[in-house]
Design a protein around this motif. Structure first.
Motif, short mmCIF file in Angstrom:
data_model
loop_
_atom_site.label_atom_id
_atom_site.label_comp_id
_atom_site.label_asym_id
_atom_site.label_seq_id
_atom_site.Cartn_x
_atom_site.Cartn_y
_atom_site.Cartn_z
N CYS A 291 0.83 -1.21 0.00
CA CYS A 291 0.00 0.00 0.00
C CYS A 291 0.87 1.26 0.00
CB CYS A 291 -0.92 -0.02 1.21
SG CYS A 291 -2.27 1.17 1.15
N TYR A 292 1.97 1.22 0.73
CA TYR A 292 2.89 2.36 0.78
C TYR A 292 3.46 2.66 -0.60
CZ TYR A 292 7.44 4.62 1.32
OH TYR A 292 8.51 5.44 1.16
N VAL A 293 3.95 1.63 -1.30
CA VAL A 293 4.53 1.84 -2.63
C VAL A 293 3.47 2.32 -3.61
CG1 VAL A 293 5.75 0.74 -4.55
CG2 VAL A 293 6.33 0.12 -2.20
N ALA A 294 2.26 1.73 -3.52
CA ALA A 294 1.19 2.10 -4.46
C ALA A 294 0.78 3.55 -4.33
CB ALA A 294 -0.02 1.19 -4.24
N ILE A 295 0.85 4.11 -3.12
CA ILE A 295 0.38 5.49 -2.90
C ILE A 295 1.53 6.49 -2.93
CG2 ILE A 295 -0.63 7.02 -1.16
CD1 ILE A 295 -2.52 4.78 -0.41
N CYS A 296 2.65 6.13 -2.30
CA CYS A 296 3.75 7.08 -2.19
C CYS A 296 4.68 7.07 -3.39
CB CYS A 296 4.55 6.79 -0.91
SG CYS A 296 3.59 6.99 0.60
N ASP A 297 4.73 5.97 -4.13
CA ASP A 297 5.59 5.89 -5.32
C ASP A 297 4.88 5.10 -6.41
OD1 ASP A 297 7.74 6.24 -6.95
OD2 ASP A 297 9.12 4.97 -5.81
N ASN B 158 4.89 -9.85 -9.36
CA ASN B 158 4.40 -11.12 -8.81
C ASN B 158 5.55 -12.01 -8.30
OD1 ASN B 158 1.78 -10.41 -9.26
ND2 ASN B 158 1.54 -11.56 -11.15
N PRO B 159 6.67 -12.12 -9.03
CA PRO B 159 7.80 -12.89 -8.47
C PRO B 159 8.32 -12.32 -7.15
CG PRO B 159 8.09 -12.61 -10.83
CD PRO B 159 6.94 -11.75 -10.44
N MET B 160 8.35 -10.97 -7.05
CA MET B 160 8.80 -10.36 -5.80
C MET B 160 7.81 -10.67 -4.67
SD MET B 160 10.89 -8.66 -4.00
CE MET B 160 12.02 -8.05 -5.27
N ALA B 161 6.50 -10.63 -4.97
CA ALA B 161 5.50 -10.97 -3.96
C ALA B 161 5.67 -12.42 -3.51
CB ALA B 161 4.10 -10.74 -4.51
N ALA B 162 5.99 -13.32 -4.46
CA ALA B 162 6.20 -14.73 -4.11
C ALA B 162 7.41 -14.88 -3.19
CB ALA B 162 6.38 -15.56 -5.38
N LYS B 163 8.48 -14.12 -3.46
CA LYS B 163 9.67 -14.19 -2.61
C LYS B 163 9.38 -13.66 -1.21
CE LYS B 163 12.94 -13.73 -6.46
NZ LYS B 163 13.96 -12.86 -7.11
N ILE B 164 8.62 -12.56 -1.15
CA ILE B 164 8.25 -12.01 0.16
C ILE B 164 7.40 -13.02 0.93
CG2 ILE B 164 6.90 -10.22 1.33
CD1 ILE B 164 7.71 -8.30 -0.91
N LEU C 19 4.42 5.34 -9.61
CA LEU C 19 5.04 5.10 -10.92
C LEU C 19 5.98 3.90 -10.90
CD1 LEU C 19 5.79 8.79 -12.02
CD2 LEU C 19 3.87 7.32 -12.68
N ARG C 20 6.50 3.58 -9.74
CA ARG C 20 7.44 2.45 -9.62
C ARG C 20 6.77 1.20 -9.03
NH1 ARG C 20 12.74 4.29 -6.57
NH2 ARG C 20 13.26 2.16 -7.18
N HIS C 21 5.47 1.29 -8.72
CA HIS C 21 4.81 0.17 -8.05
C HIS C 21 4.86 -1.10 -8.88
CE1 HIS C 21 1.23 -2.25 -6.77
NE2 HIS C 21 1.77 -2.02 -5.60
N SER C 22 4.52 -1.01 -10.16
CA SER C 22 4.46 -2.22 -11.00
C SER C 22 5.84 -2.82 -11.21
CB SER C 22 3.83 -1.88 -12.36
OG SER C 22 4.57 -0.87 -13.02
N ASN C 23 6.90 -2.00 -11.13
CA ASN C 23 8.25 -2.52 -11.29
C ASN C 23 8.86 -2.98 -9.97
OD1 ASN C 23 8.30 -1.95 -14.08
ND2 ASN C 23 8.89 0.18 -13.68
N THR C 24 8.41 -2.38 -8.87
CA THR C 24 8.96 -2.74 -7.56
C THR C 24 8.32 -4.00 -7.01
OG1 THR C 24 9.36 -0.40 -7.08
CG2 THR C 24 9.36 -1.91 -5.21
#
Length: 315
Positions: free
Chosen positions: A125-131, A141-147, A133-138
C-alpha cells in the motif's frame, strides 16, 4: 523415590483439555457462537480464494498477500475448532501429546505469519500510494512470491523452538490443561522443571514480531497518510484512502484482539480463568471471521466479482 520420579515426572501420552473452566454446563450453548464464527470464517476465506483465482484482474501482489492471509485464517480456524467442538458436544477431552504440540505449533506459527503478511500488505500500500510510478516494477508477482516465501520460512523457524522446548520438559500429573486448545504457556506451566527459557523465548517472539511489525506498519501508514493529506482535492484524498482502508481495518481488528489477549494473559492474574479462554478464542476466531467480510465489502474488485457470481447463479 526413583519409582515416584518415573511415575510422576514424565512426558504424558495424552493431555486433558477442560474446555472453559466453570462453564461446563453451558458448553453446548457456548459452542453456537464459536461454530457460527468459524463457519463464516471458513466460507468467507474460501470465497476470497475462489474469487482471486477466477478473476484474472486480481492476479497481483496485493491480492496474493490477501490469499496468504485467507490461508492463515483457514488454518487457525480449522486447527482449533474441531477439538473445541468435540469437547463442547461430546465431552471428548483427551488429546494426544504429539497432536497437542502440533496444534500449538500451528496456532502460533500461523498467528505470527499474520503479522508478517500485514507488514507486506502495508508495504504494498505504501509503494502504491507514495511511489505509484514504480509500483508495477517494484512489487512484481515474483517479488511478492519471494516475500511470501520469506514470511513462511522465517516465521516457521521462529516459532519452531516452542514445541521443541515443550517436548523436552517433564510434566507433572495431573495432565490437565484449563483451556479449549493447547495454548503454549498453558502447556508449559504443567512442566515440573524450570520454564524460564520457554517464558523468555515467548516474550522474545512477542516483542520481536509484534514490536518490529508494528513499527514498520506504523512507519508505512504514517507516510501513506502524509501522502494522502498532500493530495489537492478532498475527493482524491477519500478515494486514495479508501484503496487502503480495508488493509487498515483488518490490521486494527487483528492487533486490537492480539493486544487485548496479550494484556489479559500477562497482567490478568486476578481475571477469571474462563475470561482468559474467551479472549484467546476471540483473538484467533474474530479476525479470521472479519477479514473476508471487510475485504468483501470494502474492495471494489472483490465486491464486483462476488455480485456477478450471485447474479449469474440467480439467472
Amino acid at each position: 523415590m526413583s519409582d515416584s520420579n518415573t511415575t510422576d515426572f514424565t512426558n504424558p501420552s495424552t493431555f486433558i483439555l477442560l474446555g472453559i473452566p466453570g462453564l461446563e454446563a453451558a458448553h453446548v450453548w457456548i459452542s453456537i457462537p464459536f461454530c457460527t464464527m468459524d463457519a463464516i470464517a471458513v466460507l468467507g476465506n474460501f470465497i476470497i480464494l475462489f474469487i482471486v483465482k477466477m478473476e484474472p484482474s486480481l492476479h497481483g501482489p496485493m491480492y496474493y498477500f490477501l490469499c496468504m492471509l485467507s490461508v492463515t485464517d483457514l488454518v487457525l480456524s480449522t486447527s482449533i475448532l474441531p477439538k473445541t467442538l468435540s469437547i463442547f458436544w461430546f465431552n471428548s477431552r483427551e488429546i494426544d501429546f504429539s497432536a497437542c504440540l502440533t496444534q500449538q505449533y500451528l496456532i502460533h506459527c500461523f498467528s505470527v505469519m499474520g503479522y508478517g503478511i500485514f507488514m507486506a500488505m502495508a508495504f504494498d500500500c505504501y509503494v502504491a500510494i507514495c511511489d505509484p510510478l514504480r509500483h508495477s516494477n517494484t512489487l512484481t508477482n515474483p517479488m511478492a512470491a519471494k516475500i511470501g516465501l520469506a514470511i513462511v520460512v522465517c516465521e516457521g523457524m521462529l516459532v519452531m523452538p516452542h514445541p521443541l522446548l515443550a517436548r523436552r520438559q517433564p510434566y507433572c500429573r495431573p495432565y490437565i490443561i484449563p483451556h479449549t486448545h493447547c495454548e503454549h504457556m498453558a502447556v508449559v506451566k504443567l512442566a515440573c522443571a524450570d520454564i524460564r527459557i520457554s517464558s523468555y523465548y515467548s516474550l522474545f517472539v512477542l516483542f520481536c514480531v509484534l514490536g518490529l511489525d508494528v513499527f514498520f506498519i506504523a512507519v508505512s501508514y504514517t507516510q501513506i497518510l502524509r501522502a494522502i493529506f498532500n493530495l489537492p482535492t478532498k475527493d482524491a484524498r477519500l478515494k486514495t484512502f479508501g484503496n487502503c482502508g480495508s488493509h487498515l481495518c483488518t490490521i486494527l481488528a487483528f492487533y486490537i484482539s492480539a493486544i487485548s489477549f496479550s494484556l489479559t494473559y500477562w497482567f490478568g492474574e486476578n481475571v477469571a480463568l474462563h475470561f482468559h479462554v474467551f479472549t484467546a478464542k476471540v483473538y484467533l476466531l474474530v479476525p479470521s471471521m472479519l477479514n473476508p467480510i471487510i475485504y468483501g465489502v470494502k474492495t471494489k474488485q472483490i465486491r464486483g466479482r462476488m455480485f456477478r457470481l450471485v447474479t449469474h447463479k440467480g439467472t
